[in-house]
Design a protein around this motif. Structure first.
Motif, PDB file in Angstrom:
ATOM      1  N   THR A 249       0.819  -1.216   0.000  1.00 45.57           N
ATOM      2  CA  THR A 249       0.000   0.000   0.000  1.00 45.57           C
ATOM      3  C   THR A 249       0.848   1.259   0.000  1.00 45.57           C
ATOM      4  N   PHE A 250       1.843   1.306   0.858  1.00 45.82           N
ATOM      5  CA  PHE A 250       2.590   2.552   1.044  1.00 45.82           C
ATOM      6  C   PHE A 250       4.032   2.508   0.529  1.00 45.82           C
ATOM      7  N   GLY A 251       4.564   1.326   0.273  1.00 49.52           N
ATOM      8  CA  GLY A 251       5.970   1.244  -0.094  1.00 49.52           C
ATOM      9  C   GLY A 251       6.256   0.846  -1.527  1.00 49.52           C
ATOM     10  N   LEU A 252       5.393   0.018  -2.117  1.00 47.92           N
ATOM     11  CA  LEU A 252       5.672  -0.479  -3.469  1.00 47.92           C
ATOM     12  C   LEU A 252       4.990   0.385  -4.526  1.00 47.92           C
TER      13      LEU A 252
ATOM     14  N   THR B 275      16.095   0.035   4.213  1.00 50.45           N
ATOM     15  CA  THR B 275      16.725   0.471   2.961  1.00 50.45           C
ATOM     16  C   THR B 275      15.942   1.596   2.286  1.00 50.45           C
ATOM     17  N   THR B 276      14.610   1.561   2.404  1.00 52.43           N
ATOM     18  CA  THR B 276      13.811   2.636   1.811  1.00 52.43           C
ATOM     19  C   THR B 276      14.029   3.949   2.547  1.00 52.43           C
ATOM     20  N   GLY B 277      14.166   3.871   3.870  1.00 51.74           N
ATOM     21  CA  GLY B 277      14.464   5.071   4.644  1.00 51.74           C
ATOM     22  C   GLY B 277      15.787   5.698   4.241  1.00 51.74           C
ATOM     23  N   VAL B 278      16.790   4.854   4.036  1.00 52.45           N
ATOM     24  CA  VAL B 278      18.088   5.360   3.581  1.00 52.45           C
ATOM     25  C   VAL B 278      17.957   5.993   2.204  1.00 52.45           C
TER      26      VAL B 278
ATOM     27  N   ALA C  42       7.110  11.055   0.215  1.00 49.99           N
ATOM     28  CA  ALA C  42       6.365  10.006  -0.492  1.00 49.99           C
ATOM     29  C   ALA C  42       7.116   8.677  -0.431  1.00 49.99           C
ATOM     30  N   VAL C  43       8.449   8.746  -0.470  1.00 50.36           N
ATOM     31  CA  VAL C  43       9.275   7.543  -0.305  1.00 50.36           C
ATOM     32  C   VAL C  43       9.332   7.142   1.166  1.00 50.36           C
ATOM     33  N   GLY C  44       9.489   8.143   2.042  1.00 52.67           N
ATOM     34  CA  GLY C  44       9.677   7.869   3.459  1.00 52.67           C
ATOM     35  C   GLY C  44       8.483   7.203   4.126  1.00 52.67           C
ATOM     36  N   ILE C  45       7.255   7.486   3.656  1.00 52.83           N
ATOM     37  CA  ILE C  45       6.085   6.857   4.276  1.00 52.83           C
ATOM     38  C   ILE C  45       6.112   5.346   4.083  1.00 52.83           C
TER      39      ILE C  45
END
Length: 443
Positions: free
Chosen positions: A235-238, A298-301, A376-379
């Motif tokens: 929902t929020f990451g892909l 990894t997405t947070g980075v 948008a990436v960080g969520i």
């Protein structure tokens, strides 16, 4: 042959793999072209419009997946796949012709995205379960991993090619080329040797079959945990199509070619994860939870990377973590599910996995427009960490999980959950029976 590619020794699977690879390249080309068309040609860089387009493309999964799963359990899967490939090819050609004519408007793209979503909603469950007919049951995990490798090899090639083609000849040609690529899958399906297929049990018409699939999933806490984790992350990451477009355009001031490059770099990690998955004989729930947690890190980075180059490099571990989670979830569910209801179970999984996108894409698009592309990436990072941690704590309590570390013996790390029904013996018996039947059929 290397264990990683062992499923390719079966002719029918080789045909499927080759045809799917070509069609997947075209599909990724169209995804990039569609988002770029909406973002730069039909709107003034509206992340919400891109999110709505993506949502419309995946919304039918929420409504049609249960029926598509039942259809996959009832009918000839090969013939159904031929029909869905024809449908997708016709829609791609129609949108391409409209764009080439110069008459395309935003509502046209919305309409085509919705129609394509209806076809792919039917295609998803049968595509996921058809692979079990192409290889012996003992090779199912390997075949699922190679399917993911094909999909992500296409992701490696498609976005980059699309970016170059958009810059050179425009988005319309990309749609038309994608329409042609579906001929490869149709050709592979028509050339298969029917005698070498291993048909799964089919469900006869009866009342309550949809409820039967839902009841089966409700009775499996392991499948429910997988669906919750994958659903939240999806929902929020892909939402890479959306977030990569916003980062490339808004944060780094780049064009279509660089947007395509981000998709290709992301696929480097995804392809690596798929090839590693092909070597894994028995994926488990803990791998799904662990890879979701790794995705959050990894997405947070990645969201914090200051330049286009460092952002692109950070895409690689994100691709590895996300693909590991998706492949482990898919293979775990397929290998542990009764074949008679597998289509319906996989349809429910696809509904959670893909159906989450219509909910998440507009929200992520709004976050990007309101707070910036990095948020948008960080969520995606924040929600992945929360759901992975929550799932781990729930499993620790409900399944009485214990962790043991052995210094001198393998495996060094052992995770035990005695209250979770151990289906390994059941699965092993079923695989052994299927393998014996395959040998007898070959003799």
């Amino acid at each position: 042959m290397s264990p990683t590619f062992s499923s390719l020794k079966f002719r029918n699977y080789r045909l499927w793999f080759a045809g799917a690879l070509v069609a997947n390249v075209g599909t990724w080309m169209q995804r990039v072209a569609q988002d770029w068309l909406v973002l730069t040609e039909l709107t003034n860089e509206s992340g919400v419009a891109v999110g709505i387009t993506t949502a419309l493309q995946f919304a039918p999964v929420l409504l049609l997946s249960p029926y598509a799963g039942l259809l996959a359990d009832r009918v000839d899967r090969r013939k159904l796949l031929i029909a869905t490939q024809v449908g997708q090819g016709v829609l791609a050609a129609g949108l391409g012709a409209l764009v080439m004519s110069g008459r395309a408007e935003l509502w046209h793209v919305y309409l085509f995205a919705l129609a394509l979503g209806c076809v792919t909603a039917i295609d998803g469950p049968v595509r996921q379960t058809f692979v079990a007919e192409l290889v012996p049951a003992t090779k199912l995990a390997n075949a699922v991993g190679l399917n993911s490798a094909s999909f992500n090899a296409a992701r490696l090639i498609g976005p980059g090619v699309a970016g170059l083609l958009i810059a050179a000849v425009g988005t319309g040609w990309v749609f038309l080329i994608n329409a042609v690529t579906f001929a490869a899958t149709i050709l592979s399906l028509t050339r298969m040797n029917k005698a070498e297929l291993s048909p799964m049990p089919t469900a006869s018409r009866a009342k309550g079959q949809l409820r039967e699939g839902i009841a089966y999933v409700r009775g499996r806490s392991d499948i429910l945990v997988i669906m919750v984790v994958v659903g939240v992350v999806s929902t929020f990451g892909l939402n890479f199509q959306l977030t990569s477009a916003m980062m490339a355009r808004s944060e780094f001031g780049r064009g279509a070619a660089d947007y395509g490059i981000l998709g290709s770099v992301l696929a480097i990690g995804s392809l690596t994860g798929a090839l590693l998955a092909a070597r894994r004989e028995r994926p488990r729930v803990r791998l799904v939870i662990g890879s979701a947690f790794a995705f959050g890190i990894t997405t947070g980075v990645m969201a914090l990377m200051p330049t286009f180059l460092t952002y692109a490099i950070a895409c690689i571990p994100v691709g590895l973590a996300s693909l590991t989670m998706m492949t482990a979830a898919n293979a775990t569910i397929q290998m542990s599910t009764d074949p008679a209801v597998r289509g319906r179970v996989m349809a429910l999984y696809m509904m959670v996995f893909l159906g989450a996108t219509p909910v998440g894409s507009p929200v992520v698009g709004w976050i990007g427009e309101t707070f910036g592309a990095r948020w948008a990436v960080g969520i995606g990072s924040i929600t992945a960490l929360l759901v992975a941690t929550g799932a781990a704590l729930w499993a620790w309590k409900k399944w009485d999980v214990t962790v043991r570390y052995h210094v001198r013996s393998r495996p060094h790390l052992e995770v035990l959950h005695p209250t979770l029904p151990d289906r390994r013996a059941e699965t092993a018996a079923r695989l052994a029976a299927q393998e014996a039947a395959d040998r007898q059929s070959a003799a």
